[in-house]
Write a protein that holds these residues in place. Structure first.
Motif, mmCIF file in Angstrom:
data_model
loop_
_atom_site.group_PDB
_atom_site.id
_atom_site.type_symbol
_atom_site.label_atom_id
_atom_site.label_comp_id
_atom_site.label_asym_id
_atom_site.label_seq_id
_atom_site.Cartn_x
_atom_site.Cartn_y
_atom_site.Cartn_z
ATOM 1 N N VAL B 347 3.031 -24.223 33.449
ATOM 2 C CA VAL B 347 4.155 -24.566 32.566
ATOM 3 C C VAL B 347 5.395 -24.896 33.405
ATOM 4 N N LEU B 348 5.620 -24.068 34.432
ATOM 5 C CA LEU B 348 6.777 -24.266 35.309
ATOM 6 C C LEU B 348 6.715 -25.620 36.019
ATOM 7 N N ALA B 349 5.515 -25.969 36.492
ATOM 8 C CA ALA B 349 5.364 -27.222 37.230
ATOM 9 C C ALA B 349 5.807 -28.392 36.356
ATOM 10 N N LYS B 350 5.379 -28.366 35.075
ATOM 11 C CA LYS B 350 5.754 -29.452 34.168
ATOM 12 C C LYS B 350 7.250 -29.443 33.887
ATOM 13 N N ALA B 351 7.812 -28.233 33.700
ATOM 14 C CA ALA B 351 9.237 -28.125 33.379
ATOM 15 C C ALA B 351 10.092 -28.622 34.546
ATOM 16 N N ARG B 352 9.679 -28.292 35.759
ATOM 17 C CA ARG B 352 10.463 -28.720 36.931
ATOM 18 C C ARG B 352 10.431 -30.238 37.060
ATOM 19 N N GLN B 353 9.293 -30.813 36.663
ATOM 20 C CA GLN B 353 9.193 -32.269 36.686
ATOM 21 C C GLN B 353 10.133 -32.885 35.646
ATOM 22 N N ARG B 354 10.182 -32.264 34.467
ATOM 23 C CA ARG B 354 10.992 -32.780 33.366
ATOM 24 C C ARG B 354 12.475 -32.575 33.625
ATOM 25 N N TYR B 355 12.826 -31.413 34.179
ATOM 26 C CA TYR B 355 14.237 -31.086 34.414
ATOM 27 C C TYR B 355 14.420 -30.755 35.888
ATOM 28 N N PRO B 356 14.398 -31.776 36.750
ATOM 29 C CA PRO B 356 14.403 -31.507 38.196
ATOM 30 C C PRO B 356 15.663 -30.782 38.674
ATOM 31 N N THR B 357 16.781 -30.921 37.953
ATOM 32 C CA THR B 357 18.027 -30.325 38.445
ATOM 33 C C THR B 357 18.279 -28.936 37.867
ATOM 34 N N ARG B 358 17.522 -28.563 36.859
ATOM 35 C CA ARG B 358 17.788 -27.291 36.192
ATOM 36 C C ARG B 358 17.280 -26.124 37.033
ATOM 37 N N GLN B 359 18.087 -25.070 37.087
ATOM 38 C CA GLN B 359 17.695 -23.909 37.877
ATOM 39 C C GLN B 359 16.819 -22.978 37.027
ATOM 40 N N ILE B 360 15.585 -22.786 37.429
ATOM 41 C CA ILE B 360 14.685 -21.896 36.699
ATOM 42 C C ILE B 360 14.182 -20.840 37.679
ATOM 43 N N MET B 361 14.452 -19.565 37.385
ATOM 44 C CA MET B 361 14.059 -18.498 38.305
ATOM 45 C C MET B 361 12.960 -17.647 37.680
ATOM 46 N N VAL B 362 12.008 -17.289 38.523
ATOM 47 C CA VAL B 362 10.825 -16.604 38.007
ATOM 48 C C VAL B 362 10.638 -15.274 38.712
ATOM 49 N N ASP B 363 10.324 -14.252 37.934
ATOM 50 C CA ASP B 363 10.095 -12.927 38.500
ATOM 51 C C ASP B 363 8.788 -12.379 37.923
ATOM 52 N N ILE B 364 7.710 -12.534 38.704
ATOM 53 C CA ILE B 364 6.393 -12.072 38.243
ATOM 54 C C ILE B 364 5.849 -11.049 39.228
ATOM 55 N N PRO B 365 5.513 -9.843 38.769
ATOM 56 C CA PRO B 365 4.930 -8.863 39.693
ATOM 57 C C PRO B 365 3.542 -9.314 40.168
ATOM 58 N N ASP B 366 3.136 -8.808 41.338
ATOM 59 C CA ASP B 366 1.792 -9.121 41.842
ATOM 60 C C ASP B 366 0.742 -8.336 41.057
ATOM 61 N N ALA B 367 -0.483 -8.758 41.196
ATOM 62 C CA ALA B 367 -1.640 -8.035 40.662
ATOM 63 C C ALA B 367 -1.494 -7.672 39.188
ATOM 64 N N LEU B 368 -1.242 -8.678 38.370
ATOM 65 C CA LEU B 368 -1.172 -8.434 36.926
ATOM 66 C C LEU B 368 -2.593 -8.390 36.362
ATOM 67 N N PRO B 369 -2.779 -7.631 35.266
ATOM 68 C CA PRO B 369 -4.107 -7.672 34.630
ATOM 69 C C PRO B 369 -4.338 -9.047 33.988
ATOM 70 N N LEU B 370 -5.592 -9.416 33.793
ATOM 71 C CA LEU B 370 -5.893 -10.679 33.109
ATOM 72 C C LEU B 370 -5.602 -10.514 31.616
ATOM 73 N N ILE B 371 -5.269 -11.621 30.971
ATOM 74 C CA ILE B 371 -5.075 -11.563 29.517
ATOM 75 C C ILE B 371 -6.197 -12.349 28.849
ATOM 76 N N HIS B 372 -6.580 -11.895 27.655
ATOM 77 C CA HIS B 372 -7.657 -12.564 26.930
ATOM 78 C C HIS B 372 -7.007 -13.468 25.892
ATOM 79 N N CYS B 373 -7.037 -14.768 26.144
ATOM 80 C CA CYS B 373 -6.279 -15.666 25.278
ATOM 81 C C CYS B 373 -6.839 -17.078 25.324
ATOM 82 N N ASP B 374 -6.302 -17.925 24.448
ATOM 83 C CA ASP B 374 -6.602 -19.341 24.481
ATOM 84 C C ASP B 374 -5.569 -19.987 25.403
ATOM 85 N N ALA B 375 -6.019 -20.495 26.536
ATOM 86 C CA ALA B 375 -5.107 -20.992 27.562
ATOM 87 C C ALA B 375 -4.185 -22.088 27.019
#
Lengths: 235, 502
Positions: B347-375
């Motif tokens: 999602v981020l890759a697409k957003a950065r392409q769409r809004y190249p100048t916008r500052q988007i900061m991400v904070d994701i912990p390592d080793a997250l559990p998997l989620i069961h979902c429709d991708a």
């Protein structure tokens, strides 16, 4: 000699737009608006010994389903096939890729996207007969499948055998999406088709070893719900 | 076997009675002894058929006469009292035997009836197990044939379906029976001379078919059996009507879903599609009509407008279709084990392409559990949240994506530095076709609001997607300024990650 492209698309306006855009890029474009027409053109190309280099195929055609044409063509020809479709249905995408399509593009798309996909698809033209790609370079990353080596910024990266197998499978189709199913079958075996969680685990490990920022990968790209794609080579 | 089992108490009773008679002879007078005989006769009558009981009783009276009445060992009777005694004894014995046998016959009938009811119930249950009319008709035919030991044929008018060997005349009879909504044939009061009995398969107000029982005699069939067969037919009739009304209800529900889908699409088109279409029309017609007088920079700017408006329309179309699909009811969701990091990454890759100048900061912990979902759905959800944050906050403010790992949930927050959402709107933003600052004048007043359009469907889709994943989505204020859209997904037991190195 210009590369020959057969464009099968039933919408007249889009057909003309794409034909013009591809002609500008130097391709020799043949167009068709129906399955029957496309089959006639393919037959003619084969008999006149002027084989086509690429088939761009729309799915919803007036006299049949493009997916059936895809299977028929794939059974006889090795030419690369790029699907363009308005169907936003990812199960269908996966089926098409597994049925032998080389890549797909969902409408609406920009001309630059189409050209990029065509370039990738053509580069893999004849993977069936020619030796597949064995070497890959993108930014600081060097992969040599023949020598079994992976290096990042000149330093050797140690991969487990499974990690290497997975990476090698992606390298062989650089720039093209490889479905979960294809990866699981080729790396683990057909009995592991349902084990997508293996892929999540190993892709995570590969990204941790090879990407600068694993959350925003630049090489090992995700195609949600479909599979993975190794970014195109860049020096 | 059954008979022997039932008879032995009678024999025992008579043996005991005669034992007592012999024992008490001389101690009691003759009348008292005779009463003993009456009692024995009554008791034994419970276990013997009427005739047997009567014969045995008569024999006993004769034996009594022979052994106990003076002169003994002859059938002569001396005293008049003794004659009267013998006659009354015989009378009482007869009455008792008769009453006993009637009682038994009634009990037997009751048992038969109960058995028939149980048979009927079992058959009802087997009928209810299937909704397939031909199978049900076959079940009815088998039931009737078992019950009557005659061939039967079944006609269901609506399918239409005819099973069994019915000749042309029988078919005529089946139809007549259906139309008249009443039985035809022997015992029914109509067409008594026929050998075949026709019974209608009755629903609430009309017959759905008929059954023909092919007999070889015009003798009237047992009324109770006919009644049972009619009951069975009616049950099938009601079952079929029930199935039919269920089907109608299902169709009505589908109709309602299609209607709701249509409403969603119509509202969306009238509400959100006009503005981007107007912009497209404006830019494209400007290029078309004025290209000779426009600078190449201007033309490029117009073309950019066309591309971005087309992308905007594409996004709205995708959202509207998805919302309509999710609204329309049970849909096939293809859930699999997914990595939250991967999904957010794409999602981020697409957003950065769409809004190249916008500052988007991400904070994701390592080793997250998997989620069961429709991708695809989750990607659409995150994409909408990010798009929403970009559109509803000034370009100069950064956007934060935060993921928190709790023991039972993964919380994802998309935080913007915009003007915030008032409490009154915190739940309304998830309703399709509602927007913050829906008041056009107010929206136009602030320049950054120019971007704020068409996200009503976006957040409504987010909520619908969260719902099918058992997740919650809500709006929070973010201190000191801005809004956080929060998604809380459950952490499920993880799949077996033990992998053999290939």
């Amino acid at each position: 000699m210009a590369l020959k492209v057969l464009l099968v698309e039933d919408d007249r306006d889009l057909r003309l737009t794409l034909r013009d855009a591809l002609s500008v890029e130097g391709y020799e474009v043949f167009t068709s608006g129906s399955v029957a027409d496309a089959q006639a053109l393919l037959r003619h190309a084969t008999t006149s010994n002027q084989p086509l280099d690429l088939l761009i195929l729309d799915l919803g055609l007036p006299d049949g389903d493009g997916a059936d044409l895809l299977r028929a063509v794939r059974a006889q020809h090795t030419l690369p096939i790029l699907i363009i479709s308005a169907r936003h249905d990812d199960g269908n995408k996966v089926h098409l890729l597994d049925a032998g399509a080389d890549d797909y593009l969902v409408k609406p798309f920009s001309i630059s996207e189409l050209l990029a996909r065509i370039r990738v698809t053509l580069r893999h033209r004849g993977t069936v007969v020619l030796a597949p790609q064995t070497h890959y370079q993108c930014g600081p990353l060097h992969i040599d499948l023949a020598k079994h080596t992976v290096a990042k910024d000149g330093n050797t990266v140690h991969l487990t055998p499974t990690e290497f197998k997975l990476l090698a499978r992606l390298v062989r189709q650089t720039g093209q999406v490889v479905t979960h199913r294809q990866l699981l079958v080729d790396v683990w075996g057909p009995e592991f088709i349902e084990h997508t969680h293996y892929l999540r685990l190993y892709m995570g490990q590969l990204r941790a070893k090879l990407e600068a920022n694993p959350t925003e990968p630049t090489v090992l790209l995700t195609e949600p719900g479909v599979g993975y794609r190794l970014a195109e080579e860049a020096p | 076997m059954q008979q022997a089992k039932v008879r032995w108490p009678a024999i025992a009773i008579w043996l005991v009675a005669w034992g007592l008679l012999v024992e008490l002879d001389g101690t009691f007078n003759l009348a008292n002894l005779a009463l003993l005989l009456v009692l024995a006769s009554a008791l034994a009558g419970m276990f013997l058929s009427a005739i047997t009981s009567l014969l045995v009783s008569a024999a006993c009276v004769l034996l009594f006469n022979w052994f106990f009445i003076e002169p003994r060992f002859t059938f002569d009777v001396h005293l008049h009292q003794d004659v009267l005694l013998l006659i009354s004894m015989l009378g009482v014995n007869t009455v008792v035997s008769y009453l006993m046998s009637r009682l038994r016959a009634a009990a037997e009938l009751e048992a038969q009836h109960a058995q028939a009811v149980e048979q009927m119930q079992q058959w009802h249950e087997s009928l209810r197990e299937t909704t397939d009319a031909p199978t049900q008709a076959q079940l009815l035919r088998t039931f009737v044939e078992q019950k009557t030991k005659h061939d039967a044929s079944v006609l269901l008018a609506e399918l239409p379906l005819l099973i069994g060997n019915a000749n042309a005349l029988d078919q005529q009879g089946l139809r007549a029976c259906m139309q008249q909504f009443a039985a035809l044939g022997p015992g029914s009061g109509r067409h008594e001379n026929q050998t075949t009995l026709f019974l209608p398969i009755r629903g609430q107000a009309r017959a759905l078919g008929a059954v023909a029982i092919h007999r070889h005699t015009s003798q009237v069939m047992d009324a109770r059996t006919v009644q049972q067969l009619q009951q069975a037919c009616d049950f099938l009739g009601l079952e079929m009507e029930r199935a039919h009304s269920l089907q109608l209800a299902q169709l009505a529900k589908q109709d309602a879903q299609i209607q709701s889908l249509r409403n969603t699409l119509l509202t969306s088109i009238s509400h959100d599609y006009r503005t981007p279409l107007a912009n497209l029309m404006g830019a494209a017609s400007a290029i078309h009509d004025q290209s000779s007088r426009l600078s190449s920079e201007k033309i490029e700017a117009l073309a950019s407008t066309i591309i971005s408006e087309a992308q905007h329309l594409h996004r709205m179309t995708t959202n509207t279709l998805q919302l309509a699909r999710l609204d329309a009811g049970p849909l096939q969701i293809k859930k699999d084990w997914e990595s939250l990091q991967e999904l957010l990454g794409s999602v981020l890759a697409k957003a950065r392409q769409r809004y190249p100048t916008r500052q988007i900061m991400v904070d994701i912990p390592d080793a997250l559990p998997l989620i069961h979902c429709d991708a695809i759905l989750l990607v659409q959800l995150f994409d909408n949240l990010l798009e929403n944050a970009v559109k509803y906050s000034p370009d100069s403010t950064p956007i934060h994506i935060q993921v928190q790992h709790h023991p039972t949930s993964l919380d994802i927050r998309v935080i913007d530095g915009g003007s915030g959402i008032s409490d009154a709107w915190k739940t309304k933003v998830f309703q399709a076709f509602e927007r913050v600052h829906d008041d056009a004048a107010q929206a136009d007043a602030a320049p950054e609001h120019a971007l704020r359009r068409g996200m009503g469907v976006g957040l409504a889709v987010c909520q619908a997607i969260a719902k099918v994943h058992g997740s919650k989505i809500w709006v929070e204020d973010h201190a000191p300024q801005g809004t956080a859209l929060c998604l809380s997904m459950p952490v499920l037991p993880q799949p077996d990650m033990h992998v053999q190195e290939a």
